[in-house]
Scaffold this motif. Structure first.
Motif, mmCIF file in Angstrom:
data_model
loop_
_atom_site.group_PDB
_atom_site.id
_atom_site.type_symbol
_atom_site.label_atom_id
_atom_site.label_comp_id
_atom_site.label_asym_id
_atom_site.label_seq_id
_atom_site.Cartn_x
_atom_site.Cartn_y
_atom_site.Cartn_z
ATOM 1 N N SER A 1 0.764 -1.049 -0.073
ATOM 2 C CA SER A 1 -0.040 0.234 -0.105
ATOM 3 C C SER A 1 0.958 1.224 0.159
ATOM 4 O O SER A 1 0.623 2.332 -0.721
ATOM 5 C CB SER A 1 -0.784 0.033 1.323
ATOM 6 O OG SER A 1 -1.809 -1.116 1.263
ATOM 7 N N ILE B 1 -6.743 -1.016 -2.197
ATOM 8 C CA ILE B 1 -7.985 -1.070 -1.334
ATOM 9 C C ILE B 1 -8.356 -2.522 -1.164
ATOM 10 O O ILE B 1 -9.192 -2.912 -0.345
ATOM 11 C CB ILE B 1 -9.166 -0.599 -2.040
ATOM 12 C CG1 ILE B 1 -9.505 -0.933 -3.337
ATOM 13 C CG2 ILE B 1 -9.015 1.028 -1.982
ATOM 14 C CD1 ILE B 1 -10.708 -0.521 -3.964
ATOM 15 N N GLY B 2 -7.894 -3.809 -1.943
ATOM 16 C CA GLY B 2 -8.110 -5.116 -1.681
ATOM 17 C C GLY B 2 -7.439 -6.039 -2.647
ATOM 18 O O GLY B 2 -6.685 -5.441 -3.480
ATOM 19 N N LYS C 1 -7.602 -9.594 -4.949
ATOM 20 C CA LYS C 1 -8.525 -10.634 -5.541
ATOM 21 C C LYS C 1 -7.628 -11.954 -5.766
ATOM 22 O O LYS C 1 -6.868 -12.108 -6.472
ATOM 23 C CB LYS C 1 -9.051 -10.451 -6.896
ATOM 24 C CG LYS C 1 -10.012 -11.337 -7.490
ATOM 25 C CD LYS C 1 -10.689 -10.859 -8.894
ATOM 26 C CE LYS C 1 -11.663 -11.689 -9.527
ATOM 27 N NZ LYS C 1 -12.740 -12.278 -8.361
ATOM 28 N N THR D 1 -12.526 -12.356 -3.277
ATOM 29 C CA THR D 1 -12.058 -11.178 -3.225
ATOM 30 C C THR D 1 -12.175 -10.400 -1.775
ATOM 31 O O THR D 1 -13.230 -10.487 -0.921
ATOM 32 C CB THR D 1 -13.264 -10.051 -3.894
ATOM 33 O OG1 THR D 1 -13.435 -10.622 -5.276
ATOM 34 C CG2 THR D 1 -12.877 -8.490 -3.877
ATOM 35 N N ILE D 2 -10.920 -10.045 -1.333
ATOM 36 C CA ILE D 2 -10.834 -9.618 0.069
ATOM 37 C C ILE D 2 -10.600 -7.975 0.079
ATOM 38 O O ILE D 2 -9.629 -7.386 -0.310
ATOM 39 C CB ILE D 2 -9.568 -10.263 0.677
ATOM 40 C CG1 ILE D 2 -9.757 -11.831 0.401
ATOM 41 C CG2 ILE D 2 -9.238 -9.976 1.999
ATOM 42 C CD1 ILE D 2 -8.369 -12.360 0.588
ATOM 43 N N MET D 3 -11.484 -7.443 0.482
ATOM 44 C CA MET D 3 -11.513 -5.983 0.434
ATOM 45 C C MET D 3 -10.721 -5.510 1.907
ATOM 46 O O MET D 3 -11.226 -6.063 2.972
ATOM 47 C CB MET D 3 -13.021 -5.215 0.227
ATOM 48 C CG MET D 3 -13.333 -5.600 -1.185
ATOM 49 S SD MET D 3 -12.465 -5.290 -2.498
ATOM 50 C CE MET D 3 -12.647 -3.068 -2.186
ATOM 51 N N ASN D 4 -9.896 -4.560 1.922
ATOM 52 C CA ASN D 4 -9.450 -3.806 3.219
ATOM 53 C C ASN D 4 -8.953 -5.325 3.959
ATOM 54 O O ASN D 4 -9.166 -5.184 5.221
ATOM 55 C CB ASN D 4 -10.251 -3.154 3.982
ATOM 56 C CG ASN D 4 -9.729 -2.309 5.120
ATOM 57 O OD1 ASN D 4 -8.460 -2.124 5.072
ATOM 58 N ND2 ASN D 4 -10.448 -2.133 5.965
ATOM 59 N N PRO D 5 -7.901 -6.002 3.515
ATOM 60 C CA PRO D 5 -7.305 -7.123 4.170
ATOM 61 C C PRO D 5 -6.451 -6.560 5.406
ATOM 62 O O PRO D 5 -5.956 -5.598 5.494
ATOM 63 C CB PRO D 5 -6.612 -8.044 3.176
ATOM 64 C CG PRO D 5 -6.146 -6.983 2.322
ATOM 65 C CD PRO D 5 -7.462 -5.870 2.019
ATOM 66 N N ASP E 1 -2.053 -13.045 -7.217
ATOM 67 C CA ASP E 1 -3.113 -12.268 -6.814
ATOM 68 C C ASP E 1 -3.435 -11.038 -7.732
ATOM 69 O O ASP E 1 -2.331 -10.826 -8.700
ATOM 70 C CB ASP E 1 -2.715 -11.808 -5.510
ATOM 71 C CG ASP E 1 -2.628 -12.532 -4.518
ATOM 72 O OD1 ASP E 1 -3.340 -13.733 -4.389
ATOM 73 O OD2 ASP E 1 -2.056 -12.331 -3.206
#
Length: 320
Positions: free
Chosen positions: A280, A291-292, A294, A299-303, A313
């Motif tokens: 980030s 922001i995430g 895949k 899908t992993i948002m804000n991991p 990934d």
């Protein structure tokens, strides 16, 4: 003889100008030293301009001039009348969606509604020179939007799609028919998708689906991207409800035309094996917000910041 009428009349007019110009130069070589002078006189005469720099002096020359005026004036009038009629007819054909599209690498948008209008405006802002073809069967004439070619017809029919030059298109976007209920609209959208893929398997297609149980059918039909309107709309509504601070006013800035857009990015080599936090920071230096992730179908948002980024990934970013 197979040429349009105004083309045939134009050739007749050219023949008359050259023929009478040559004849008058032969009869009156003193007044018309060259054949070009005679052609110039015939053109000026037939167009009723009449500069007066050349004029026949003999009776024979004047008789030729009289014949030229009677015959030439009628043909030149007919030429301009048919040319104007052809131009108006062509314009009406464009407005009525009867003219086939001949260019390549265009975007086809199927269905006219407010969503389609917004899509067209966004495409025009992002790619001003991108050609757009709109296919619709409900419009009587083309919407007054620059750079949009209108094709009127049923998008399920091959003839309609071929008039839109589907085989040379870059992508197609299918919007749900607002005149039908949700189930019927989805079934029609899937039929249109099958018709598109039947003519061009490589075409990138985006389809709007209104009901959950038709998503699998859209996938089987070969959709490259499925927009689940029922899901997106409900998520935005519940987010606005929970935020209670006019969150909906921010949604307009998510439009790619505003300069920012979501993207899926293959993991750069230098980010393989690093934490989400470090990746980030590095992307933020490039004015890109991570922001995430895949990972396969997940899908992993804000991991978690400690999550390790793997080779396969896809990074979900928000970038200029």
């Amino acid at each position: 003889m197979k040429s349009p009428l105004y083309i045939r009349i134009m050739f007749v007019v050219l023949f008359i100008i050259i023929f009478f110009g040559w004849i008058v130069a032969v009869i009156e070589p003193k007044e018309f030293p060259t054949a070009f002078d005679g052609v110039w006189w015939a053109l000026v005469t037939i167009s009723t301009v009449g500069f007066g720099d050349f004029a026949p002096e003999t009776v024979a020359g004047k008789l030729i001039g009289m014949v030229l005026i009677f015959t030439g004036a009628s043909f030149i009038t007919a030429f301009f009348a048919t040319s104007s009629a052809a131009a108006i007819k062509k314009q009406y054909s464009y407005a009525e969606g009867n003219v086939a599209f001949k260019e390549k690498q265009h975007v086809i948008i199927i269905g006219w509604n407010e969503k389609a209008s917004e899509i067209i405006q966004s495409v025009r802002q992002i790619e001003p020179f991108k050609k757009i073809v709109l296919i619709d069967n409900t419009l009587e004439e083309a919407p007054l939007i620059e750079n949009v070619h209108f094709i009127r017809g049923n998008p399920i029919n091959d003839q309609t799609l071929l008039r839109a030059n589907l085989t040379e298109a870059d992508a197609a976007i299918i919007t749900a028919d607002q005149h039908k209920n949700e189930l019927e609209a989805d079934m029609q959208s899937i039929l249109i998708l099958l018709a598109l893929k039947g003519l061009n398997k490589e075409l990138y297609s985006v389809i709007e689906i209104l009901t959950e149980h038709q998503v699998n059918n859209a996938e089987r039909a070969g959709a490259d991207e499925i927009i689940k309107s029922y899901q997106l709309t409900s998520h935005f509504i519940i987010s606005s409800y929970l935020a209670r601070n006019k969150l909906s006013s921010i949604y307009a800035d998510l439009n790619p035309a505003s300069g920012n857009l979501f993207q899926l990015l293959n993991v750069p080599v230098q980010l393989i094996g690093v934490t989400f936090k470090k990746a980030s920071h590095e992307l933020l230096e490039k004015e890109t917000i991570l922001i995430g992730i895949k990972r396969g179908e997940k899908t992993i948002m804000n991991p978690p910041l400690s999550m390790i980024i793997e080779t396969d990934d896809l990074l979900i970013i928000f970038a200029h």
